[in-house]
Design a protein around this motif. Sequence first.
Motif, PDB file in Angstrom:
ATOM      1  N   PHE A   1       0.811  -1.224   0.000  1.00  0.00           N
ATOM      2  CA  PHE A   1       0.000   0.000   0.000  1.00  0.00           C
ATOM      3  C   PHE A   1       0.842   1.272   0.000  1.00  0.00           C
ATOM      4  CE2 PHE A   1      -2.188  -3.470   2.077  1.00  0.00           C
ATOM      5  CZ  PHE A   1      -3.268  -3.600   1.218  1.00  0.00           C
ATOM      6  N   CYS A   2       0.381   2.247  -0.772  1.00  0.00           N
ATOM      7  CA  CYS A   2       1.028   3.562  -0.823  1.00  0.00           C
ATOM      8  C   CYS A   2      -0.062   4.625  -0.879  1.00  0.00           C
ATOM      9  CB  CYS A   2       1.892   3.719  -2.072  1.00  0.00           C
ATOM     10  SG  CYS A   2       3.303   2.615  -2.097  1.00  0.00           S
ATOM     11  N   ALA A   3       0.282   5.829  -0.407  1.00  0.00           N
ATOM     12  CA  ALA A   3      -0.685   6.928  -0.427  1.00  0.00           C
ATOM     13  C   ALA A   3      -0.840   7.486  -1.839  1.00  0.00           C
ATOM     14  CB  ALA A   3      -0.230   8.024   0.530  1.00  0.00           C
TER      15      ALA A   3
ATOM     16  N   HIS B   1       1.021   7.240  -6.074  1.00  0.00           N
ATOM     17  CA  HIS B   1       1.994   6.532  -6.901  1.00  0.00           C
ATOM     18  C   HIS B   1       3.098   7.477  -7.383  1.00  0.00           C
ATOM     19  CE1 HIS B   1       2.975   2.765  -8.906  1.00  0.00           C
ATOM     20  NE2 HIS B   1       3.592   3.555  -9.766  1.00  0.00           N
ATOM     21  N   CYS B   2       4.344   7.050  -7.247  1.00  0.00           N
ATOM     22  CA  CYS B   2       5.476   7.832  -7.762  1.00  0.00           C
ATOM     23  C   CYS B   2       5.778   7.331  -9.177  1.00  0.00           C
ATOM     24  CB  CYS B   2       6.707   7.635  -6.890  1.00  0.00           C
ATOM     25  SG  CYS B   2       6.394   7.782  -5.124  1.00  0.00           S
ATOM     26  N   LEU B   3       6.059   8.252 -10.071  1.00  0.00           N
ATOM     27  CA  LEU B   3       6.200   7.871 -11.485  1.00  0.00           C
ATOM     28  C   LEU B   3       7.357   6.912 -11.739  1.00  0.00           C
ATOM     29  CD1 LEU B   3       5.604  11.300 -13.269  1.00  0.00           C
ATOM     30  CD2 LEU B   3       3.961   9.481 -12.774  1.00  0.00           C
ATOM     31  N   TYR B   4       8.423   7.043 -10.964  1.00  0.00           N
ATOM     32  CA  TYR B   4       9.626   6.256 -11.245  1.00  0.00           C
ATOM     33  C   TYR B   4       9.540   4.857 -10.639  1.00  0.00           C
ATOM     34  CZ  TYR B   4      11.012   6.604  -6.416  1.00  0.00           C
ATOM     35  OH  TYR B   4      11.043   6.463  -5.056  1.00  0.00           O
ATOM     36  N   CYS B   5       8.488   4.593  -9.875  1.00  0.00           N
ATOM     37  CA  CYS B   5       8.437   3.403  -9.012  1.00  0.00           C
ATOM     38  C   CYS B   5       8.642   2.098  -9.788  1.00  0.00           C
ATOM     39  CB  CYS B   5       7.095   3.356  -8.290  1.00  0.00           C
ATOM     40  SG  CYS B   5       6.964   1.921  -7.210  1.00  0.00           S
ATOM     41  N   GLY B   6       9.523   1.264  -9.264  1.00  0.00           N
ATOM     42  CA  GLY B   6       9.741  -0.049  -9.856  1.00  0.00           C
ATOM     43  C   GLY B   6       9.208  -1.154  -8.961  1.00  0.00           C
TER      44      GLY B   6
ATOM     45  N   GLY C   1       7.278  12.815  -9.596  1.00  0.00           N
ATOM     46  CA  GLY C   1       5.970  12.777  -8.946  1.00  0.00           C
ATOM     47  C   GLY C   1       6.052  12.382  -7.491  1.00  0.00           C
ATOM     48  N   ARG C   2       7.061  12.887  -6.784  1.00  0.00           N
ATOM     49  CA  ARG C   2       7.225  12.526  -5.381  1.00  0.00           C
ATOM     50  C   ARG C   2       7.797  13.729  -4.628  1.00  0.00           C
ATOM     51  NH1 ARG C   2       8.917   7.419  -2.377  1.00  0.00           N
ATOM     52  NH2 ARG C   2       9.934   8.220  -0.540  1.00  0.00           N
ATOM     53  N   MET C   3       6.914  14.641  -4.248  1.00  0.00           N
ATOM     54  CA  MET C   3       7.373  15.815  -3.507  1.00  0.00           C
ATOM     55  C   MET C   3       7.580  15.407  -2.050  1.00  0.00           C
ATOM     56  SD  MET C   3       7.716  17.895  -5.884  1.00  0.00           S
ATOM     57  CE  MET C   3       8.342  19.271  -4.921  1.00  0.00           C
TER      58      MET C   3
ATOM     59  N   GLY D   1       7.859  -2.929   0.389  1.00  0.00           N
ATOM     60  CA  GLY D   1       6.581  -2.570  -0.220  1.00  0.00           C
ATOM     61  C   GLY D   1       6.758  -2.037  -1.627  1.00  0.00           C
ATOM     62  N   GLY D   2       5.802  -1.131  -2.000  1.00  0.00           N
ATOM     63  CA  GLY D   2       4.874  -0.439  -1.143  1.00  0.00           C
ATOM     64  C   GLY D   2       5.529   0.357  -0.012  1.00  0.00           C
ATOM     65  N   THR D   3       4.679   0.695   0.916  1.00  0.00           N
ATOM     66  CA  THR D   3       5.078   1.549   2.022  1.00  0.00           C
ATOM     67  C   THR D   3       4.634   0.902   3.329  1.00  0.00           C
ATOM     68  OG1 THR D   3       4.686   3.468   0.589  1.00  0.00           O
ATOM     69  CG2 THR D   3       4.908   3.902   2.935  1.00  0.00           C
ATOM     70  N   PRO D   4       5.494   0.134   3.980  1.00  0.00           N
ATOM     71  CA  PRO D   4       5.060  -0.527   5.216  1.00  0.00           C
ATOM     72  C   PRO D   4       4.517   0.443   6.268  1.00  0.00           C
ATOM     73  CG  PRO D   4       7.047  -1.563   4.415  1.00  0.00           C
ATOM     74  CD  PRO D   4       6.804  -0.370   3.523  1.00  0.00           C
TER      75      PRO D   4
ATOM     76  N   PRO E   1       9.276   8.657   4.509  1.00  0.00           N
ATOM     77  CA  PRO E   1       9.256   9.741   5.502  1.00  0.00           C
ATOM     78  C   PRO E   1       8.080  10.694   5.312  1.00  0.00           C
ATOM     79  CG  PRO E   1      11.448   9.500   4.554  1.00  0.00           C
ATOM     80  CD  PRO E   1      10.529   8.638   3.739  1.00  0.00           C
ATOM     81  N   ARG E   2       7.534  10.766   4.101  1.00  0.00           N
ATOM     82  CA  ARG E   2       6.436  11.714   3.861  1.00  0.00           C
ATOM     83  C   ARG E   2       5.233  11.397   4.731  1.00  0.00           C
ATOM     84  NH1 ARG E   2       5.415  11.108  -2.331  1.00  0.00           N
ATOM     85  NH2 ARG E   2       5.622   8.939  -1.674  1.00  0.00           N
ATOM     86  N   ILE E   3       5.025  10.115   5.044  1.00  0.00           N
ATOM     87  CA  ILE E   3       3.876   9.773   5.889  1.00  0.00           C
ATOM     88  C   ILE E   3       4.344   9.270   7.255  1.00  0.00           C
ATOM     89  CG2 ILE E   3       2.301   9.297   3.975  1.00  0.00           C
ATOM     90  CD1 ILE E   3       2.816   6.291   4.539  1.00  0.00           C
TER      91      ILE E   3
HETATM   92  S1  SF4 Z   1       8.311   4.597  -4.864  1.00  0.00           S
HETATM   93 FE1  SF4 Z   1       7.699   3.812  -2.859  1.00  0.00          FE
HETATM   94  S2  SF4 Z   1       6.133   5.268  -2.146  1.00  0.00           S
HETATM   95 FE2  SF4 Z   1       6.360   5.612  -4.352  1.00  0.00          FE
HETATM   96  S3  SF4 Z   1       4.797   4.292  -5.286  1.00  0.00           S
HETATM   97 FE3  SF4 Z   1       6.687   3.106  -5.225  1.00  0.00          FE
HETATM   98  S4  SF4 Z   1       6.587   1.937  -3.347  1.00  0.00           S
HETATM   99 FE4  SF4 Z   1       5.063   3.576  -3.182  1.00  0.00          FE
END
Ligand code: SF4
Length: 458
Positions: free
Chosen positions: A61-63, A65-70, A184-186, A113-116, A149-151
């Motif tokens: 789970f994430c709040a 989506h970041c564009l670069y996310c793999g 996409g991740r301020m 994750g995601g974002t534990p 850290p954002r959340i």
């Molecule tokens: S980079 Fe991290 S916070 Fe951003 S969408 Fe991917 S898993 Fe979630």
Amino acid sequence: MAIPISPEFVEKYNQPGPRYTSYPTVPAWTEPFGETEYRIALEELADRPGDELALYLHLPFCAKHCLYCGCNALVTRETDAVDRYLDLVEKEIGMVTGIIGTGRHVVQMHWGGGTPNYLKEPQLERALNLFRTAFDIRPGAEVSLEIDPRIGSPEQAAYLHSLGFNRISLGVQDFEPRVQEAIGRMQSREKTLRVYQGCRDAGFEGVNIDLVYGLPGQTAESFTETLGEIIGLAPDRVACFSYAHVPWVRPEQEKIDTSQMLVGYEKFKLFQLTVDSFTAADYCWIGIDHFAKREDELSHALDQRALHRNFMGYATKPAPHMLAFGMSGIGDVCDRFAQNDPDLQNWSRAVAEGRLPIVKGHRLNDDDRLRRLVILNIMCNLELPWSLTEKEFGAPANELLADSLAALPPLVADGLAEVDDHGLRITPKGRYFVRNVAMIMDAYLSKGKGRPIFSKTV
Ligand code: SF4
């Protein structure tokens, strides 16, 4: 002081290649492998009750989506989605311990994750208790998680530490706002610093930071500033991953403006800058892209040639088996790799119906085990003593792998490795191209399987 390496040299070795968190790598897992095969692996594990375990939990789970996310991440605002997920994780753990038994010794556990830290406090406690009830997490075990850290907050960091986590990794990537906007991740510097300090105050044994180089908008100047600030914080470990632009695997990356990305030699120089900055600050360069304080146990393990690598990264407490839970998790049990379904619906349905949710896997044969030993030793300890294989495989590596080693002389001539009667060693120049050296031992790449989907080695 940067080792002089020309643009042509970088271009020559900047090829698609695996990162070797496993061998054989996932694209080579082409034989049928599913629940039945995994069940057999677990039954073998049940017959080895003294073997220690590592555990991985995927929390997708994430709040936002970041564009670069793999990663395999899910954005949700549904408050009970996490509870439903944990219900299924509980059931999945029950299925596995129903075969291997409860109370097995665990020396390493990691949540990724995601974002534990998207989970609320009661959910975090519940998830941890699921494992504590089913396994015996040993005193001194490494219990770690990744946080955004954002959340996060200093209070959350203190809570996580009070639960029993002793290592924590903060996703930072880059402090430069222009880069953050492009991906996409301020993420405000102030918030990150507050959470970092909260982790320090909480008393974690290890506070790590994750960076990414090769992101859109990064320049040598801007990244130098980020590196300087990170070094000023003095984290115990830093991972500086290469941004893998693979929109054919991660379609969200299509939205990234690639015209702002440094590639090839310019991207390589960002990494050289990273290496120079951390080593000048007395960090040890670990494996391909990690840095650890000299007194950190990863650095000691490297000195003693005792570093290990698994799906969770570099490790000092190797367990012979790793059990993975949650969607997309990859485990390693009794010489079988097994991956859970990466699709939430499919994973959920399988678990709800009482099926082990395996979609693919691979049973290692003797050649796989030999090459895994050799490749991971090169990736971790930067050498291949010929004697490494004698105990387990009955002959020195230069005899057993003579066919693969026939491809080595050009790499030696280019100064990436040295060879003598005792073995192969990666040179200081070769440190930047370790994957290229490891690739000559990969039987599946030389058969032409898998290569197109890997990111480039630089
Ligand atoms: S980079 Fe991290 S916070 Fe951003 S969408 Fe991917 S898993 Fe979630």
